[in-house]
Design a protein around this motif. Structure first.
Motif, short mmCIF file in Angstrom:
data_model
loop_
_atom_site.label_atom_id
_atom_site.label_comp_id
_atom_site.label_asym_id
_atom_site.label_seq_id
_atom_site.Cartn_x
_atom_site.Cartn_y
_atom_site.Cartn_z
N ALA A 163 0.85 -1.20 0.00
CA ALA A 163 0.00 0.00 0.00
C ALA A 163 0.88 1.25 0.00
O ALA A 163 0.58 2.24 -0.67
N LYS A 165 4.00 1.37 -1.15
CA LYS A 165 4.79 1.42 -2.40
C LYS A 165 3.95 1.84 -3.60
O LYS A 165 4.37 2.61 -4.43
N ASP A 196 -5.68 1.69 0.58
CA ASP A 196 -4.93 2.86 0.12
C ASP A 196 -5.78 3.63 -0.87
O ASP A 196 -6.79 3.12 -1.36
P1 ADP Z 1 5.99 -6.95 -5.58
O1 ADP Z 1 7.19 -7.52 -4.92
O2 ADP Z 1 6.17 -6.65 -7.03
O3 ADP Z 1 5.40 -5.83 -4.81
P2 ADP Z 1 3.62 -8.50 -4.84
O4 ADP Z 1 3.35 -9.95 -5.05
O5 ADP Z 1 3.65 -7.99 -3.45
O6 ADP Z 1 4.97 -8.21 -5.61
O7 ADP Z 1 2.53 -7.70 -5.65
C1 ADP Z 1 2.26 -8.06 -7.01
C2 ADP Z 1 1.88 -6.84 -7.82
O8 ADP Z 1 0.60 -6.38 -7.40
C3 ADP Z 1 2.81 -5.65 -7.64
O9 ADP Z 1 3.92 -5.75 -8.50
C4 ADP Z 1 1.90 -4.49 -8.01
O10 ADP Z 1 1.88 -4.36 -9.42
C5 ADP Z 1 0.50 -4.97 -7.59
N1 ADP Z 1 0.05 -4.38 -6.30
C6 ADP Z 1 0.18 -4.94 -5.08
N2 ADP Z 1 -0.38 -4.17 -4.12
C7 ADP Z 1 -0.88 -3.08 -4.77
C8 ADP Z 1 -1.61 -1.91 -4.34
N3 ADP Z 1 -1.90 -1.70 -3.05
N4 ADP Z 1 -1.96 -1.01 -5.29
C9 ADP Z 1 -1.68 -1.22 -6.60
N5 ADP Z 1 -1.01 -2.31 -7.07
C10 ADP Z 1 -0.61 -3.23 -6.16
#
Ligand code: ADP
Length: 278
Positions: A163, A165, A196
């Motif tokens: 959230a 990032k 978020d």
């Molecule tokens: P990463 O290490 O790339 O963050 P995650 O498995 O945690 O990998 O998340 C996968 C993808 O989901 C992220 O690369 C991002 O594109 C998307 N994502 C995750 N959480 C959010 C969020 N809160 N808002 C928008 N996109 C998100």
């Protein structure tokens, strides 16, 4: 697969004994294909920073040998790449540890509020750096579940970090706890939501977000230090906890990621660290 055992010896001239065995290989093949994909993806993810490191080492041994400013700059980039490889290996190990234990139900009595508060405190500096207000709303304690404290900390950490990032700078990230009373056969449940007000996620990506290495935008994930494994870790940890993971998102409005876990109510044996007042 369909096969037949060789006919057995049939003394006395009777019918040969033929045994047919039938086995469905579809799911075995699918699992094998997933494993091969995973190894290929993991190797690719490790090779990219490794190639960059090799390139910088060569440059430092050659053209940049006597250039102190270039050396300083390249060493900084090399450090970042090495950190990226460390993060990736840590996440790969966490995921495989969680998967190994996936069929062993966790037994600690854990307070979800304590987990949420610890994470909100730990991530406060990152939130401040990004100008984000990180809040916790948890009306009445206790919020007990049967769980594994480290795995639940990891789940909440991944959601709060994502959230912060991807939720856009200068906004709000709200962590909240709630309770859903029992209904029908369903026992009472606790929910932990991380909301978020970022750009949101298009609906076609949502079902794939918990796949290993799936990212909506690979460049932005890498730039934020992401490994693409965070939500896969969340999913497997929640499988072990008999929990559910729900993602709600609207483009332009923001995202809510919600963890739902069965509440633990007997309260007979509370572990020492969770006995402190909440
Ligand atoms: P990463 O290490 O790339 O963050 P995650 O498995 O945690 O990998 O998340 C996968 C993808 O989901 C992220 O690369 C991002 O594109 C998307 N994502 C995750 N959480 C959010 C969020 N809160 N808002 C928008 N996109 C998100």
């Amino acid at each position: 697969q369909i096969g037949a055992l060789p006919p057995a010896d049939t003394p006395g001239g009777g019918q040969p004994n033929v045994v047919l065995f039938l086995r469905d290989l579809t799911s075995a093949r699918r699992l094998e294909a997933m494993r091969v994909d995973f190894v290929a993806n993991a190797s690719h993810e490790l090779r990219t920073p490794l190639a960059s490191l090799s390139g910088f080492i060569e440059t430092l041994q050659g053209p940049a040998r006597d250039d102190p400013r270039a050396r300083e700059q390249f060493l900084g980039i090399m450090r970042t790449q090495a950190q990226r490889m460390t993060r990736l290996i840590d996440d790969l190990l966490s995921l495989s540890r969680i998967e190994l234990r996936e069929h062993v139900p966790p037994t600690q009595i854990v307070c979800l509020k304590r987990i949420a508060r610890q994470m909100v405190e730990e991530k406060a500096p990152l939130a401040a750096e990004r100008g984000i207000a990180l809040t916790l709303d948890a009306p009445e304690p206790p919020y007990s579940v049967l769980g594994d404290r480290d795995e639940l900390l990891r789940v909440v950490e991944n959601l709060v970090e994502n959230a912060l990032k991807y939720g856009g700078s200068g906004g709000l990230v709200a962590v909240s706890l709630g309770r859903e009373e029992a209904s029908g056969n369903r026992p009472p449940q606790l929910t932990l939501s991380v909301r978020d007000a970022g750009p949101g996620i298009a609906p076609e990506h949502i079902p794939r977000l918990t796949e290993r290495f799936y990212r909506v935008d690979t460049a932005s994930s890498r730039q934020q230090g992401g490994t693409g494994l965070g939500l896969a870790i969340v999913k497997h940890a929640l499988n072990r906890h008999r929990g559910r993971f729900v993602i709600e998102s609207e483009v332009g409005q923001g995202t809510t990621m919600r963890v739902i876990l069965p509440e633990h109510r007997t309260g007979d044996q509370i572990e020492a660290p969770d006995m402190r007042p909440v």
